[in-house]
Design an enzyme around this catalytic site. Structure first.
Site, PDB file in Angstrom:
ATOM      1  N   TYR A  81       4.244   5.408  -2.457  1.00 19.81           N
ATOM      2  CA  TYR A  81       4.596   6.606  -2.014  1.00 19.81           C
ATOM      3  C   TYR A  81       5.930   6.601  -1.667  1.00 19.81           C
ATOM      4  O   TYR A  81       6.359   7.813  -1.886  1.00 19.81           O
ATOM      5  CB  TYR A  81       3.629   6.839  -0.793  1.00 19.81           C
ATOM      6  CG  TYR A  81       1.918   6.518  -1.073  1.00 19.81           C
ATOM      7  CD1 TYR A  81       1.467   7.787  -1.841  1.00 19.81           C
ATOM      8  CD2 TYR A  81       1.599   5.680  -0.846  1.00 19.81           C
ATOM      9  CE1 TYR A  81       0.067   7.643  -2.162  1.00 19.81           C
ATOM     10  CE2 TYR A  81       0.049   5.393  -1.339  1.00 19.81           C
ATOM     11  CZ  TYR A  81      -0.540   6.438  -1.939  1.00 19.81           C
ATOM     12  OH  TYR A  81      -1.810   6.376  -2.119  1.00 19.81           O
ATOM     13  N   TYR A 117       0.721  -1.095  -0.121  1.00 20.10           N
ATOM     14  CA  TYR A 117       0.020  -0.076   0.215  1.00 20.10           C
ATOM     15  C   TYR A 117       0.836   1.272   0.049  1.00 20.10           C
ATOM     16  O   TYR A 117       0.653   2.198  -0.693  1.00 20.10           O
ATOM     17  CB  TYR A 117      -1.016   0.114   1.223  1.00 20.10           C
ATOM     18  CG  TYR A 117      -2.206  -0.582   0.948  1.00 20.10           C
ATOM     19  CD1 TYR A 117      -3.512  -0.041   0.753  1.00 20.10           C
ATOM     20  CD2 TYR A 117      -2.380  -2.250   1.193  1.00 20.10           C
ATOM     21  CE1 TYR A 117      -4.569  -0.533   0.402  1.00 20.10           C
ATOM     22  CE2 TYR A 117      -3.432  -2.778   0.759  1.00 20.10           C
ATOM     23  CZ  TYR A 117      -4.690  -1.983   0.717  1.00 20.10           C
ATOM     24  OH  TYR A 117      -5.785  -2.722   0.386  1.00 20.10           O
TER      25      TYR A 117
END
Length: 584
Positions: A434, A430
């Site tokens: 990023y 997840y």
């Protein structure tokens, strides 16, 4: 989302920073120096406007080039009368070069308005000029002018210091007088441990040049945000001006390092660039270490019965200069990205304090990244016990919406929670993208706005550097410094530290945490501690280097991880050896 905490105690509302406090390029309660030779007089309770381009007899041809650039652009404004052209030319002199075309285009659009178009256009230009002049430095300065002002200010501080010391004034009084000079540039006084170090900085032109260069870059960026230049429609994350400046500085640093090498007390020599590339300054090493720690957190969470949530917290709309559509935000209150990040940090600290009062067991990672308009938002990967999951969510929801939580769209966009389901992927999966797109773009095709990830990562890095925003932060678990020092140590026979070292050397963050007692052990209770040594040798600014890490201690034993003392020098060649110019 919940707007209530799992407790009825009243909580203090966030008090935002006054972002509209005017700053002026003036010296208050300071000392004026003429020709850098004589201390004329100390001014009490008064304000002096200073012409830094002609102070001390210096002059700059950059001023005439600035005026020439402004005069050429005046002809592109859709006005005919001489009075308006004179007004526009005068206002342009205060606006940074990268914003002048934007100002011209906005002025011409306002001029076409059917009602009071000329009035609104002139009002806009005047307001923009006032905003520019409120910056702590002149936003039209060139690098050579910044260097000139730095030398002038250092010379002024040096003269003040000499005069006061000759009058037998105390060092404390000298520092107080020198700090008054900083007021004119809104530079925060250092207040270091050693007063000699403070004085040395204030009289050194290199220190002034760095401070003024940083102030100038930040000021140009704030003006660029004011005219909505930073957005996905124009220059994403950071202005092209500061992006190119930051990249050029890095290029110069690499060239400088390429000319240097390190030598230790044994005469062993290492190339400085190779040494730097072996550290976390190398984006690959930085990304690999972050991923190893994240994976270790996930393994530890699975082993000990934690569940994971992926949270996203965004700033109030008034802190965004541009809407996601690319249109200017009329609510924007001139909050800088740094102030917006401080707001997020303040709310996060309140969350942690409240969760600590409730004895919530959690840990994780947070990532700060910019929206297209440079306003930061946070992604938080948090592991928590299942029975405390809702309490954590409600707490974060409350504080994320504590400020302007009733504004349109706040419930939908300001705070989101995404539970991590093993059936859909791992927790590391997840947050991995990023981390990658905020370091070097490895493994990511495009950013959120369709730009190549590798180029976008470079702009994000310059954004982080410019605003001083920490991109990645771990909360919970042992400090990473222990991990890094343990990895430095050669494997020793002593068993009381071998389990910690073996886990670190194999890159197993989960076993490393377990060897230290788990994720919730307080730092003072860790079985392994950092060992630091105080270095008396004076550094560049007349003060001791101070405490440096030497190794680790465990069970009363000290294990040295940094055995050598390295000194920089220029790389050896025939000419430098002949001239004895190797020492830096």
């Amino acid at each position: 989302m919940s707007n209530k905490l799992p407790e009825t105690k009243p909580l203090t509302q966030f008090s935002s920073v006054n972002v509209n406090t005017p700053l002026s390029v003036k010296v208050e309660n300071s000392v004026n120096v003429t020709n850098n030779e004589n201390l004329v007089n100390e001014v009490q309770g008064s304000t002096h406007e200073v012409d830094y381009l002609t102070l001390s007899g210096f002059e700059s041809t950059a001023l005439s080039s600035t005026a020439l650039s402004a005069n050429l652009l005046v002809d592109e404004f859709n006005v005919d009368d001489k009075l308006n052209k004179t007004f526009i030319g005068k206002q342009l002199l205060s606006i940074p070069f990268n914003c002048r075309v934007v100002a011209k285009n906005t002025y011409n659009r306002l001029l076409k308005l059917p009602v009071k178009g000329a009035f609104q256009a002139n009002t806009y230009l005047r307001a923009l000029c006032d905003f520019c002049e409120a910056m702590p430095v002149d936003v039209t300065w060139s690098d050579s002018q910044i260097e000139l002002v730095g030398k002038t200010q250092a010379s002024q501080c040096h003269q003040i210091c000499i005069n006061m010391l000759n009058l037998d004034d105390s060092k404390e009084a000298v520092v107080f007088a020198l700090e008054a000079v900083l007021v004119g540039f809104s530079i925060k006084a250092r207040k270091g441990k050693y007063i000699d170090g403070d004085i040395a900085r204030y009289v050194y032109d290199k220190w002034w040049r760095k401070k003024l260069s940083k102030l100038h870059s930040v000021s140009v960026e704030r003006v660029s945000q004011y005219v909505h230049l930073v957005s996905k429609k124009s220059q994403i994350y950071v202005t092209d001006t500061n992006f190119k400046k930051g990249r050029e500085n890095k290029r110069r640093n690499q060239l400088f390092m390429a000319e240097l090498e390190l030598i230790n007390e044994r005469g062993e020599v290492v190339d400085l660039t190779e040494m730097a590339n072996s550290t976390n300054a190398n984006p690959v090493n930085r990304r690999n270490e972050l991923m190893a720690r994240l994976y270790g957190f996930e393994v530890y969470a699975d082993k000990h019965g934690y569940v994971a949530d992926f949270l996203t917290i965004t700033c109030p709309s008034r802190m965004h200069p541009v809407h996601n559509s690319g249109r200017p935000n009329e609510k924007f209150d001139s909050t800088s990205p740094k102030q917006a990040n401080q707001y997020l940090g303040s709310q996060f600290a309140k969350c942690r304090a409240h969760l600590a009062r409730l004895n919530v067991d959690y840990f994780g990672f947070r990532v700060a990244e910019p929206h297209h308009d440079a306003t930061p938002h946070w992604h938080i990967l948090v592991f928590v016990k299942p029975e405390q999951r809702q309490v954590l969510r409600d707490t974060f929801s409350f504080y994320a919406l504590q400020v302007d939580g009733d504004e349109t769209g706040a419930q939908k966009y300001r705070f989101t929670v995404e539970p991590i389901l093993k059936s859909k992927g791992s927790a590391v999966g997840y947050i991995a993208k990023y981390i990658s797109k905020n370091i070097d773009g490895f493994g990511v095709d495009k950013d959120n706005y369709g730009n190549p990830a590798d180029i976008a990562a470079l702009r994000v890095n310059e954004w982080s550097s410019l605003w001083g925003i920490r991109q990645f932060q771990q909360f919970g678990g042992p400090p990473v410094s222990l991990w890094r020092e343990a990895r430095r140590l050669a494997l020793k026979e002593e068993v009381n530290i071998s389990s910690v070292w073996v886990a670190a050397d194999s890159g197993n963050w989960c076993e490393f945490m377990e060897a230290l007692g788990g994720v919730n052990v307080k730092r003072k209770d860790l079985p392994v501690q950092l060992v630091k040594e105080f270095i008396e040798t004076e550094g560049e600014y007349w003060e001791p280097i101070g405490y440096v890490i030497k190794g680790l201690s465990c069970g009363g034993e000290v294990y040295v991880s940094r055995e050598h003392t390295w000194t920089k020098r220029r790389k050896e060649n025939e000419s430098s050896l002949a001239l004895d110019e190797n020492e830096v």
